[in-house]
Write a protein that holds these residues in place. Structure first.
Motif, PDB file in Angstrom:
ATOM      1  N   GLY A  35       0.740  -1.179   0.051  1.00 47.50           N
ATOM      2  CA  GLY A  35       0.109   0.045  -0.055  1.00 47.50           C
ATOM      3  C   GLY A  35       0.334   1.247   0.308  1.00 47.50           C
ATOM      4  N   ALA A  36       2.254   1.315   0.983  1.00 43.96           N
ATOM      5  CA  ALA A  36       2.894   2.717   0.878  1.00 43.96           C
ATOM      6  C   ALA A  36       3.860   2.676  -0.540  1.00 43.96           C
ATOM      7  CB  ALA A  36       3.660   1.832   1.664  1.00 43.96           C
ATOM      8  N   MET A  37       3.642   1.610  -0.948  1.00 40.43           N
ATOM      9  CA  MET A  37       4.682   1.877  -2.367  1.00 40.43           C
ATOM     10  C   MET A  37       3.686   2.107  -3.635  1.00 40.43           C
ATOM     11  SD  MET A  37       6.153  -0.695  -5.030  1.00 40.43           S
ATOM     12  CE  MET A  37       4.566  -1.989  -4.956  1.00 40.43           C
ATOM     13  N   LEU A  38       2.842   1.583  -3.914  1.00 41.42           N
ATOM     14  CA  LEU A  38       1.321   1.841  -5.014  1.00 41.42           C
ATOM     15  C   LEU A  38       1.422   3.306  -4.070  1.00 41.42           C
ATOM     16  CD1 LEU A  38      -1.471  -1.320  -4.823  1.00 41.42           C
ATOM     17  CD2 LEU A  38       0.567  -0.159  -6.781  1.00 41.42           C
ATOM     18  N   GLY A  39       0.935   4.076  -2.897  1.00 36.61           N
ATOM     19  CA  GLY A  39       0.471   5.549  -2.736  1.00 36.61           C
ATOM     20  C   GLY A  39       1.507   6.277  -3.006  1.00 36.61           C
ATOM     21  N   ILE A  40       2.405   5.680  -2.838  1.00 41.45           N
ATOM     22  CA  ILE A  40       3.995   6.821  -2.967  1.00 41.45           C
ATOM     23  C   ILE A  40       3.961   7.457  -4.534  1.00 41.45           C
ATOM     24  CG2 ILE A  40       6.337   7.788  -2.662  1.00 41.45           C
ATOM     25  CD1 ILE A  40       4.597   8.136  -0.679  1.00 41.45           C
ATOM     26  N   VAL A  41       3.953   6.010  -5.636  1.00 40.36           N
ATOM     27  CA  VAL A  41       3.870   5.694  -6.676  1.00 40.36           C
ATOM     28  C   VAL A  41       2.531   6.162  -7.913  1.00 40.36           C
ATOM     29  CG1 VAL A  41       3.796   4.874  -8.746  1.00 40.36           C
ATOM     30  CG2 VAL A  41       5.299   3.589  -7.059  1.00 40.36           C
ATOM     31  N   ILE A  42       1.720   6.642  -7.503  1.00 41.18           N
ATOM     32  CA  ILE A  42       0.621   6.903  -7.540  1.00 41.18           C
ATOM     33  C   ILE A  42       0.617   8.652  -7.774  1.00 41.18           C
ATOM     34  CG2 ILE A  42      -2.072   7.370  -8.089  1.00 41.18           C
ATOM     35  CD1 ILE A  42      -2.170   3.864  -7.075  1.00 41.18           C
ATOM     36  N   THR A  43       0.956   8.306  -6.468  1.00 43.23           N
ATOM     37  CA  THR A  43       0.705  10.454  -6.418  1.00 43.23           C
ATOM     38  C   THR A  43       2.130  11.256  -6.738  1.00 43.23           C
ATOM     39  OG1 THR A  43       0.158   9.700  -3.614  1.00 43.23           O
ATOM     40  CG2 THR A  43       0.980  11.593  -3.820  1.00 43.23           C
ATOM     41  N   ALA A  44       3.234  10.326  -7.400  1.00 42.59           N
ATOM     42  CA  ALA A  44       4.419  10.888  -7.719  1.00 42.59           C
ATOM     43  C   ALA A  44       4.142  10.943  -9.645  1.00 42.59           C
ATOM     44  CB  ALA A  44       6.037  10.217  -7.459  1.00 42.59           C
ATOM     45  N   VAL A  45       3.503  10.039 -10.322  1.00 40.75           N
ATOM     46  CA  VAL A  45       3.587  10.314 -10.862  1.00 40.75           C
ATOM     47  C   VAL A  45       2.442  11.240 -11.748  1.00 40.75           C
ATOM     48  CG1 VAL A  45       2.536   8.878 -12.927  1.00 40.75           C
ATOM     49  CG2 VAL A  45       4.047   7.512 -11.192  1.00 40.75           C
ATOM     50  N   LEU A  46       1.456  11.166 -10.423  1.00 42.57           N
ATOM     51  CA  LEU A  46       0.275  12.096 -10.818  1.00 42.57           C
ATOM     52  C   LEU A  46       0.796  13.792 -10.979  1.00 42.57           C
ATOM     53  CD1 LEU A  46      -3.189  10.218  -9.390  1.00 42.57           C
ATOM     54  CD2 LEU A  46      -2.555  10.843 -11.873  1.00 42.57           C
ATOM     55  N   CYS A  47       1.854  13.599  -9.562  1.00 40.65           N
ATOM     56  CA  CYS A  47       1.804  15.138  -8.966  1.00 40.65           C
ATOM     57  C   CYS A  47       2.503  15.932 -10.483  1.00 40.65           C
ATOM     58  CB  CYS A  47       2.627  15.483  -7.735  1.00 40.65           C
ATOM     59  SG  CYS A  47       1.329  15.219  -6.752  1.00 40.65           S
ATOM     60  N   ARG A  48       3.897  14.484 -10.726  1.00 35.89           N
ATOM     61  CA  ARG A  48       5.180  14.998 -12.289  1.00 35.89           C
ATOM     62  C   ARG A  48       4.416  15.538 -12.717  1.00 35.89           C
ATOM     63  NH1 ARG A  48       9.624  10.048 -12.737  1.00 35.89           N
ATOM     64  NH2 ARG A  48       7.270   9.716 -14.316  1.00 35.89           N
ATOM     65  N   LEU A  49       2.717  15.067 -13.473  1.00 29.97           N
ATOM     66  CA  LEU A  49       2.467  15.011 -14.840  1.00 29.97           C
ATOM     67  C   LEU A  49       1.800  16.046 -14.649  1.00 29.97           C
ATOM     68  CD1 LEU A  49       0.697  12.066 -15.587  1.00 29.97           C
ATOM     69  CD2 LEU A  49       2.746  12.941 -16.289  1.00 29.97           C
ATOM     70  N   CYS A  50       1.794  16.803 -13.425  1.00 31.33           N
ATOM     71  CA  CYS A  50       0.556  18.380 -13.226  1.00 31.33           C
ATOM     72  C   CYS A  50       1.495  18.871 -12.930  1.00 31.33           C
ATOM     73  CB  CYS A  50      -0.704  18.258 -11.864  1.00 31.33           C
ATOM     74  SG  CYS A  50      -1.820  16.820 -12.023  1.00 31.33           S
ATOM     75  N   ALA A  51       3.362  18.873 -12.792  1.00 31.47           N
ATOM     76  CA  ALA A  51       3.921  19.644 -12.304  1.00 31.47           C
ATOM     77  C   ALA A  51       4.010  20.589 -13.864  1.00 31.47           C
ATOM     78  CB  ALA A  51       4.927  19.573 -11.785  1.00 31.47           C
ATOM     79  N   SER A  52       4.244  22.210 -13.902  1.00 32.18           N
ATOM     80  CA  SER A  52       4.649  22.606 -14.844  1.00 32.18           C
ATOM     81  C   SER A  52       6.125  22.348 -14.962  1.00 32.18           C
ATOM     82  CB  SER A  52       4.560  24.174 -14.796  1.00 32.18           C
ATOM     83  OG  SER A  52       5.206  24.422 -13.957  1.00 32.18           O
ATOM     84  N   PRO A  53       7.310  23.129 -15.896  1.00 35.70           N
ATOM     85  CA  PRO A  53       8.543  22.982 -15.788  1.00 35.70           C
ATOM     86  C   PRO A  53       8.694  23.222 -14.724  1.00 35.70           C
ATOM     87  CG  PRO A  53       7.760  23.130 -18.148  1.00 35.70           C
ATOM     88  CD  PRO A  53       6.581  23.400 -17.620  1.00 35.70           C
ATOM     89  N   GLU A  54       8.752  24.686 -14.964  1.00 31.47           N
ATOM     90  CA  GLU A  54       9.225  25.542 -13.732  1.00 31.47           C
ATOM     91  C   GLU A  54       9.256  25.016 -12.198  1.00 31.47           C
ATOM     92  OE1 GLU A  54       5.829  27.834 -15.091  1.00 31.47           O
ATOM     93  OE2 GLU A  54       7.516  26.066 -16.298  1.00 31.47           O
ATOM     94  N   THR A  55       8.549  24.109 -12.013  1.00 31.95           N
ATOM     95  CA  THR A  55       8.497  23.736 -10.242  1.00 31.95           C
ATOM     96  C   THR A  55       9.017  22.909  -9.857  1.00 31.95           C
ATOM     97  OG1 THR A  55       5.770  23.433 -10.922  1.00 31.95           O
ATOM     98  CG2 THR A  55       6.733  22.539  -9.034  1.00 31.95           C
ATOM     99  N   ALA A  56       9.763  23.291  -8.800  1.00 33.20           N
ATOM    100  CA  ALA A  56      11.179  23.139  -8.744  1.00 33.20           C
ATOM    101  C   ALA A  56      10.942  21.175  -7.489  1.00 33.20           C
ATOM    102  CB  ALA A  56      12.346  23.723  -7.539  1.00 33.20           C
ATOM    103  N   MET A  57      10.115  21.503  -7.199  1.00 32.83           N
ATOM    104  CA  MET A  57       9.358  20.436  -6.470  1.00 32.83           C
ATOM    105  C   MET A  57       7.836  20.199  -6.794  1.00 32.83           C
ATOM    106  SD  MET A  57       9.411  20.171  -2.309  1.00 32.83           S
ATOM    107  CE  MET A  57      10.615  20.600  -1.594  1.00 32.83           C
ATOM    108  N   TRP A  58       7.382  18.731  -6.939  1.00 30.33           N
ATOM    109  CA  TRP A  58       5.934  18.100  -7.036  1.00 30.33           C
ATOM    110  C   TRP A  58       6.363  16.680  -6.077  1.00 30.33           C
ATOM    111  CZ3 TRP A  58       7.674  12.932  -8.299  1.00 30.33           C
ATOM    112  CH2 TRP A  58       9.187  13.054  -9.085  1.00 30.33           C
ATOM    113  N   LEU A  59       7.237  16.327  -4.827  1.00 25.86           N
ATOM    114  CA  LEU A  59       6.533  15.600  -3.986  1.00 25.86           C
ATOM    115  C   LEU A  59       7.087  15.652  -3.122  1.00 25.86           C
ATOM    116  CD1 LEU A  59       5.512  12.421  -3.871  1.00 25.86           C
ATOM    117  CD2 LEU A  59       7.826  11.362  -4.420  1.00 25.86           C
TER     118      LEU A  59
END
Length: 392
Positions: A47-71
């Protein structure tokens, strides 16, 4: 001759109290034993692995190029709480989203108002704890979120919305789906209806009073704590019942009759000693039957007549004839199918015999099948009381 020198008793050496206290203090550093099995551990790991992976992938897709931190790093600690201890008040959705978000906000404000990073870090964490207490969203990773804002000098409120708020919301959503799918209640409601348990030795009000005096934050919800205590109480009762043997609770003075005993004599014996059943034994005290008040009532046919006393007197009175169709002896009306138990049998095994099979008296026999006692419903209830199964 040398004088008599009596032997001297050497007192056992005892460790000083301070050594014992130090030993207890040092043992406090040892890890507590795990109370979950391997399958539950793997459920939390996946569960912890899936939670971090899904959150990281979605936030990376939503982050703009100039965003310094997405997780954010504190999300790792949040994942441990959400997936490993989903019943904890510290892991509930409002605690996660509210705790991380308001803590990050405190960190950003401290960056804007305090120029010394060390002082800003301390004030940010303290302000985060104060705010989380006030909003009832205490979440340990929130302190890390406040500290992260100071260390990265995040002075914009955008940091609060993304990545902190976004990370927290996504992880909670994954936690809801995953915990529900794997059989764990999440969100774990804290304001559940309190069910009164009549057999319990403590009430919900008792627990509330103790928690008030304890005056510390517990990493377990109140309803879960109450359920755990009730289950522990029931387990203790079952253990004590299993440790009790029939010989421990049986009535050892048993009034018995034989097959040829007159009904009038048996009835008088029951009335005199105020018992409702008499074991029927042979000359070696082996059980051959049992006669009860119900047997007298049945053969007197009291259910079909309003004259109960007359019908009963007619049954137990000796006819005086050498040949008669009326029952005269115990053996003619006794029940020959008798449920007996051995003296070394666990008392806990008697529960279905009394509760489901309708027995009221159970003769107790020894290894050679001789009668040594009897257990009545009163004896069994008394054993339940002694074991803690009945509220005093």
């Amino acid at each position: 001759m040398p004088p008599f020198d009596p032997p001297r008793t050497v007192a056992p050496s005892r460790s000083p109290a301070w050594q014992k206290n130090v030993s207890i203090w040092l043992k406090g550093f040892l890890p507590a034993p795990l109370t979950v099995d391997t399958s539950e551990q793997w459920r939390a790991i996946v569960g912890a692995m899936l939670g971090i992976v899904i959150t990281a992938v979605l936030c990376r897709l939503c982050a703009s190029p100039e965003t310094a931190m997405w997780l954010i790093a504190p999300l790792g600690a949040t994942a441990v709480l959400v997936f490993a201890v989903p019943a904890s008040p510290l892991a509930q959705p409002w605690a996660v989203v509210g705790g991380n978000t308001v803590s990050a906000l405190m960190g950003v404000l401290c960056v804007q108002l305090i120029h010394d990073p060390a002082l800003a870090a301390g004030v940010a964490v303290a302000a985060a704890v104060v705010t989380m207490f006030a909003l009832r969203c205490l979440h340990p990773p929130g302190g890390a979120a406040a500290l992260l804002a100071v260390l990265t000098q995040a002075s914009s409120l955008d940091f609060v919305l993304f990545p902190v708020l976004t990370n927290s919301v996504l992880l909670v959503l994954v936690g809801i789906v995953y915990n529900t799918a794997t059989g764990r209640r999440y969100p774990h409601g804290q304001g559940v209806e309190r069910v009164h348990t009549p057999k319990s030795r403590f009430s919900s009000a008792d627990l509330d009073e103790v928690l008030k005096r304890y005056n510390q934050v517990l990493d377990v919800s109140r309803d879960e704590l109450e359920n755990i205590l009730h289950m522990a109480e029931m387990n203790a009762m079952e253990r004590r019942m299993s440790e009790l043997r029939c010989e421990d609770i049986m009535t050892r003075t048993v009034f018995t009759v034989e097959y040829g005993t007159d009904l009038q004599e048996a009835w008088a014996l029951m009335r005199r000693h105020r018992v409702k059943a008499l074991p029927v034994v042979d000359r070696q005290r082996r059980i051959i039957g049992i006669i009860s008040l119900a047997d007298f009532m049945r053969h007197a046919d009291v259910d079909r007549s309003d004259h109960m006393r007359e019908r009963l007197n007619l049954l137990i009175k000796r006819s005086g004839n050498s040949h008669t169709t009326k029952p005269e002896a115990v053996g003619q009306i006794m029940c020959s199918k008798v449920r007996v138990v051995s003296a070394d049998r666990s008392v806990g095994e008697l529960m279905p015999i009394f509760s489901e099979h309708g027995h009221h008296h159970i003769p107790v026999i020894c290894d050679d099948n001789r009668l040594v006692g009897i257990i009545t419903q009163s004896d069994f209830v008394r054993a339940l009381y002694r074991s803690g199964g009945v509220q005093g």
